[in-house]
Design an enzyme around this catalytic site. Structure first.
Site, PDB file in Angstrom:
ATOM      1  N   ARG A 108       0.811  -1.222   0.000  1.00  0.00           N
ATOM      2  CA  ARG A 108       0.000   0.000   0.000  1.00  0.00           C
ATOM      3  C   ARG A 108       0.840   1.265   0.000  1.00  0.00           C
ATOM      4  O   ARG A 108       0.397   2.317  -0.457  1.00  0.00           O
ATOM      5  CB  ARG A 108      -1.007  -0.020   1.145  1.00  0.00           C
ATOM      6  N   GLU A 117       3.854  -7.540  14.188  1.00  0.00           N
ATOM      7  CA  GLU A 117       2.951  -7.786  15.320  1.00  0.00           C
ATOM      8  C   GLU A 117       2.653  -9.272  15.456  1.00  0.00           C
ATOM      9  O   GLU A 117       2.454  -9.776  16.543  1.00  0.00           O
ATOM     10  CB  GLU A 117       1.622  -7.057  15.113  1.00  0.00           C
TER      11      GLU A 117
END
Length: 164
Positions: free
Chosen positions: A56, A93
């Site tokens: 992105r 994460e």
């Protein structure tokens, strides 16, 4: 204009306990997307190159380059970079990832859509310098300030949307 009105939260994606900020509605609205780009570009010193982070970040880097000038350099996911490149593996994460970058030089602003733990952005900064670039800024659309940053995170990051 409130950009948050164009960002949808998707609970438990990509894994349970993570709430994904879906920027698709913002990208789909021509006026809002254009406005976000102008506001983002005003946050940083204009570089020779906008370095987009796969994937992105490419959208924003390309659009910023078109509007403000400069070229585009792509920090790519592992196995996607042809020719000579340097790489860096880092913690996410929910796992690990590796980015690759072809050597070059010049001033870059590193661009991505969302800043969470900072692992990807920190790794891209390390990678850019190893590849020969001078990092003059870091820019994201959304900064998730409530997410704890990785231990080695030490960057000044500009954004136009923050979630505290």
């Amino acid at each position: 204009m409130s950009y948050k009105d164009y960002i949808k939260e998707v609970k438990d994606f990509p894994i349970e306990g993570v709430n994904f900020k879906d920027i698709s509605p913002l990208l789909a609205d021509e006026q809002t997307f254009r406005s976000s780009l102008v506001d983002m570009g005003k946050q940083v010193r204009l570089p020779n190159y906008w370095m987009g982070i796969d994937s992105r970040g490419y959208l924003f880097a390309s659009s910023l380059a078109t509007y403000f000038g400069g070229g585009v350099v792509c920090a790519r996911k592992q196995g996607k970079t042809p020719g000579e490149f340097v790489s860096e593996t880092y913690e996410l994460e929910y796992g690990t990832a590796t980015l690759e970058l072809q050597p070059g030089n010049g001033q870059v602003v590193i661009v991505d859509d969302v800043l969470a733990t900072g692992g990807t952005l920190q790794a891209t900064n390390n990678l850019a310098e190893e590849a020969g670039y001078t990092v003059v800024g870091n820019l994201v659309l959304v900064d998730l300030k409530y997410v704890p940053r990785v231990d080695n995170f030490n960057l000044d990051v500009r954004s136009i949307v923050q979630y505290a």
